[in-house]
Structure formats: C-alpha cells, structure tokens
Design an enzyme around this catalytic site. Structure first.
Site, PDB file in Angstrom:
ATOM      1  N   TYR A   1      28.061  34.538  -8.758  1.00  0.00           N
ATOM      2  CA  TYR A   1      27.685  33.405  -7.901  1.00  0.00           C
ATOM      3  C   TYR A   1      28.727  33.168  -6.794  1.00  0.00           C
ATOM      4  O   TYR A   1      28.384  33.035  -5.613  1.00  0.00           O
ATOM      5  CB  TYR A   1      27.554  32.165  -8.789  1.00  0.00           C
TER       6      TYR A   1
ATOM      7  N   ARG B   1      12.794  21.141  -4.879  1.00  0.00           N
ATOM      8  CA  ARG B   1      13.580  20.291  -5.781  1.00  0.00           C
ATOM      9  C   ARG B   1      15.055  20.276  -5.367  1.00  0.00           C
ATOM     10  O   ARG B   1      15.482  21.037  -4.491  1.00  0.00           O
ATOM     11  CB  ARG B   1      13.433  20.725  -7.238  1.00  0.00           C
TER      12      ARG B   1
HETATM   13  P1  NDP Z   1      18.129  23.773  -8.102  1.00  0.00           P
HETATM   14  O1  NDP Z   1      18.306  24.745  -9.223  1.00  0.00           O
HETATM   15  O2  NDP Z   1      17.752  22.366  -8.358  1.00  0.00           O
HETATM   16  O3  NDP Z   1      17.094  24.378  -7.027  1.00  0.00           O
HETATM   17  C1  NDP Z   1      17.183  25.702  -6.624  1.00  0.00           C
HETATM   18  C2  NDP Z   1      16.105  25.960  -5.598  1.00  0.00           C
HETATM   19  O4  NDP Z   1      16.140  27.363  -5.231  1.00  0.00           O
HETATM   20  C3  NDP Z   1      14.720  25.683  -6.159  1.00  0.00           C
HETATM   21  O5  NDP Z   1      13.902  25.177  -5.147  1.00  0.00           O
HETATM   22  C4  NDP Z   1      14.268  27.082  -6.570  1.00  0.00           C
HETATM   23  O6  NDP Z   1      12.876  27.261  -6.622  1.00  0.00           O
HETATM   24  C5  NDP Z   1      14.829  27.881  -5.416  1.00  0.00           C
HETATM   25  N1  NDP Z   1      14.829  29.308  -5.755  1.00  0.00           N
HETATM   26  C6  NDP Z   1      15.560  29.915  -6.714  1.00  0.00           C
HETATM   27  N2  NDP Z   1      15.255  31.224  -6.753  1.00  0.00           N
HETATM   28  C7  NDP Z   1      14.304  31.439  -5.805  1.00  0.00           C
HETATM   29  C8  NDP Z   1      13.587  32.582  -5.351  1.00  0.00           C
HETATM   30  N3  NDP Z   1      13.760  33.790  -5.902  1.00  0.00           N
HETATM   31  N4  NDP Z   1      12.690  32.428  -4.343  1.00  0.00           N
HETATM   32  C9  NDP Z   1      12.476  31.215  -3.792  1.00  0.00           C
HETATM   33  N5  NDP Z   1      13.122  30.089  -4.179  1.00  0.00           N
HETATM   34  C10 NDP Z   1      14.037  30.212  -5.164  1.00  0.00           C
HETATM   35  O7  NDP Z   1      19.495  23.887  -7.298  1.00  0.00           O
HETATM   36  P2  NDP Z   1      20.278  22.865  -6.368  1.00  0.00           P
HETATM   37  O8  NDP Z   1      19.346  22.017  -5.598  1.00  0.00           O
HETATM   38  O9  NDP Z   1      21.334  22.260  -7.159  1.00  0.00           O
HETATM   39  O10 NDP Z   1      20.990  23.908  -5.388  1.00  0.00           O
HETATM   40  C11 NDP Z   1      20.532  24.191  -4.091  1.00  0.00           C
HETATM   41  C12 NDP Z   1      21.584  25.057  -3.401  1.00  0.00           C
HETATM   42  O11 NDP Z   1      22.835  24.369  -3.419  1.00  0.00           O
HETATM   43  C13 NDP Z   1      21.808  26.384  -4.121  1.00  0.00           C
HETATM   44  O12 NDP Z   1      22.020  27.400  -3.177  1.00  0.00           O
HETATM   45  C14 NDP Z   1      23.074  26.124  -4.907  1.00  0.00           C
HETATM   46  O13 NDP Z   1      23.788  27.309  -5.152  1.00  0.00           O
HETATM   47  C15 NDP Z   1      23.826  25.185  -3.997  1.00  0.00           C
HETATM   48  N6  NDP Z   1      24.824  24.372  -4.664  1.00  0.00           N
HETATM   49  C16 NDP Z   1      24.462  23.439  -5.613  1.00  0.00           C
HETATM   50  C17 NDP Z   1      25.436  22.667  -6.210  1.00  0.00           C
HETATM   51  C18 NDP Z   1      25.132  21.620  -7.210  1.00  0.00           C
HETATM   52  O14 NDP Z   1      26.074  20.986  -7.690  1.00  0.00           O
HETATM   53  N7  NDP Z   1      23.902  21.358  -7.544  1.00  0.00           N
HETATM   54  C19 NDP Z   1      26.845  22.851  -5.884  1.00  0.00           C
HETATM   55  C20 NDP Z   1      27.097  23.817  -4.888  1.00  0.00           C
HETATM   56  C21 NDP Z   1      26.106  24.539  -4.310  1.00  0.00           C
HETATM   57  P3  NDP Z   1      12.071  27.157  -8.043  1.00  0.00           P
HETATM   58  O15 NDP Z   1      11.876  25.680  -8.292  1.00  0.00           O
HETATM   59  O16 NDP Z   1      10.826  27.905  -7.778  1.00  0.00           O
HETATM   60  O17 NDP Z   1      12.947  27.801  -9.077  1.00  0.00           O
END
Ligand code: NDP
Length: 238
Positions: free
Chosen positions: A146, A18
């Site tokens: 974070y 996602r």
């Molecule tokens: P989402 O919350 O939409 O997605 C997070 C993803 O990380 C999901 O696929 C989730 O899987 C996975 N994940 C979390 N924990 C684990 C775990 N223990 N093992 C395996 N997979 C895991 O986040 P975003 O798409 O928004 O963010 C993606 C990256 O971008 C992150 O690193 C975030 O910090 C970074 N980011 C995002 C920003 C934003 O504005 N959205 C801004 C700056 C950085 P599951 O579906 O199983 O939970």
C-alpha cells in the site's frame, strides 16, 4: 473562484460510492459542479452521474470516461480516489497481495489520468487530484504494498506536472492521515489506539476535511506537484 465560474465545471470522482470519495462527490455537488462518479455500484450521492468501471480494467475505465463525456462534456477535474489495502507483514505478503494493490492504487490511477488528460490537453486546463496517504511518505509496517503505491502517486503527480504543466494542467496529491471510514474501521482496535496516541490532533479526521483540501486544489491554478497533508500532524516533516 466565484460561484458563477464554478457552475458547469465537470468533475469525475473515482470510488464515489462510499467513504472519502462519496464525501468529495457530495462536496462538489454542493458547490455547483457537474459531478460524475466512477464506481462498481450505482449507490452514488444524489446529483452524481454514475459510470461503471473497475479500476483494474482499462477497457471499462475508458468506457466510463466516454460515457461521462457524452453526459457532461470533457473532464476538467479528476479526483483519483479509489483504493484498497491488503495488509500483511512483508515476509508473508504474496505476489498477488502486492500486485493487486498496485493494480488498483497505482495502475488504476494511471488508467484514469491517461484517459482524462486527453480532453484536458485539448482544453488547455485540468486539475488532477490523487488521494494518497500519510503512509506513502511516513511508511507503515504491514503496508509495504500500500505505501509503495501511495508514494508512487507523488512521482506520478510530479512527472505529470513537468510534462503537462505548461498546458494549464495541475497534478497534486492529498495525503490523508487516519480518517473515519470503513477502511480504518477494519483496523484492529489496538492498532487504532496506537495511531490515535501518535496523532498530534488527538483524533481521526473526517471525510469532509479531505473534501476541503480537494475543493481547494480544484480551484488552485498555481499549485502543482504538491503533497497536501490532511492528517492532524501525524506525518509532519515527511
Ligand atoms: P473505502 O474502502 O471506504 O472506499 C474505497 C473506494 O474505492 C470504494 O468506493 C471502492 O469501491 C473503491 N474501489 C476499490 N477497488 C476498486 C476497483 N477495483 N474499481 C473501482 N473502485 C474500487 O476507502 P476510503 O474512503 O477510506 O479511502 C478512499 C481513498 O483514500 C483510498 O485511496 C485510500 O487509500 C485513501 N486513504 C484513506 C484513509 C483512511 O483513513 N480512510 C487514509 C489515507 C488514505 P467498492 O465499494 O466497489 O469496493
């Protein structure tokens, strides 16, 4: 890089089910790469090979890379994207809220990088792309855990660059600003509006705009240890 050269290059994206990770995986599929997604659920974009792992568990991460190698060969491009937030003010933050975020966002990336570089060193080529955040260098109240992990990725990428740069391996960081995903939708409306007012571009970013920067770094052979901001100007100068 030509379309012909891209064909057959192998990519692994963590958290490809996602948000930003999904958009990155879709982009690589569209560009003709062989793409695997490491995730906790198999809801991946079409054409993406699924390998299950939890970022907090070394055994499952190692097993996922082994399964991917058996399916599509050694990993040439790793996009370490999976990440979580557990926001709260410093005085209220528990040890667990701090260490849980470190375990996924920092140690989880380390687990993936350590495993993926085995094959990269043998092939003398590799691209490591870590998804950080503007707040890693800018700071953010309520995000001590974070932000610490996201700035930690910069030190990690730069150390890998110094350690493995001569072996054809690059390590870079993409620092997104506020991107329209589930993570930002969770923020209170007042916080979203406050951030919007401080973004020079006057809007949140789209997941495709992060995928653009990642695609660039997957090709670039002489960019390493860099922090590429994709934040509409929010963090400029940091
Ligand atoms: P989402 O919350 O939409 O997605 C997070 C993803 O990380 C999901 O696929 C989730 O899987 C996975 N994940 C979390 N924990 C684990 C775990 N223990 N093992 C395996 N997979 C895991 O986040 P975003 O798409 O928004 O963010 C993606 C990256 O971008 C992150 O690193 C975030 O910090 C970074 N980011 C995002 C920003 C934003 O504005 N959205 C801004 C700056 C950085 P599951 O579906 O199983 O939970």
């Amino acid at each position: 890089m030509s379309e012909e050269q891209k064909q057959g290059r192998t990519v692994v994206v963590t958290g490809a089910n996602r948000g930003i990770g999904r958009a990155i995986a879709e982009r690589f599929v569209a560009d003709g790469f062989r793409v695997a997604g490491i995730a906790r659920s198999d809801d991946l974009p079409e054409g993406v090979f699924f390998a299950h792992a939890d970022m907090t568990d070394t055994t499952s991460v190692d097993a996922a890379f082994t399964a991917i190698e058996e399916h599509q060969g050694p990993t040439e491009v790793l996009v370490a994207n999976a990440g979580i937030t557990k926001d709260t003010l410093l005085m209220r933050m528990t040890d667990e809220e701090f260490t849980d975020v470190v375990d996924v966002n920092l140690t989880g990336v380390f687990r993936c990088v350590r495993r993926a570089t085995k094959g990269m060193i043998r092939k003398r080529t590799g691209r490591i792309i870590m998804i950080s955040s503007v707040v890693g260098l800018y700071g953010s109240p309520g995000q001590v855990n974070y932000a610490a992990t996201k700035s930690g990725l910069v030190g990690m990428a730069r150390s890998i660059t110094r350690e493995l740069g001569a072996r054809g391996i690059t390590a870079n960081v993409v620092a997104p600003g506020f991107i329209d995903t589930a993570m930002t939708a969770e923020l209170p409306e007042a916080t979203q509006e406050k951030y919007l007012a401080s973004i020079p571009a006057g809007r949140f970013g789209a997941t495709d705009e992060i995928a653009d920067a990642v695609a660039f770094l997957a090709d670039a052979g002489y960019v390493s240890g860099a922090v590429i901001p994709v934040d509409g100007g929010l963090g400029m100068g940091h």
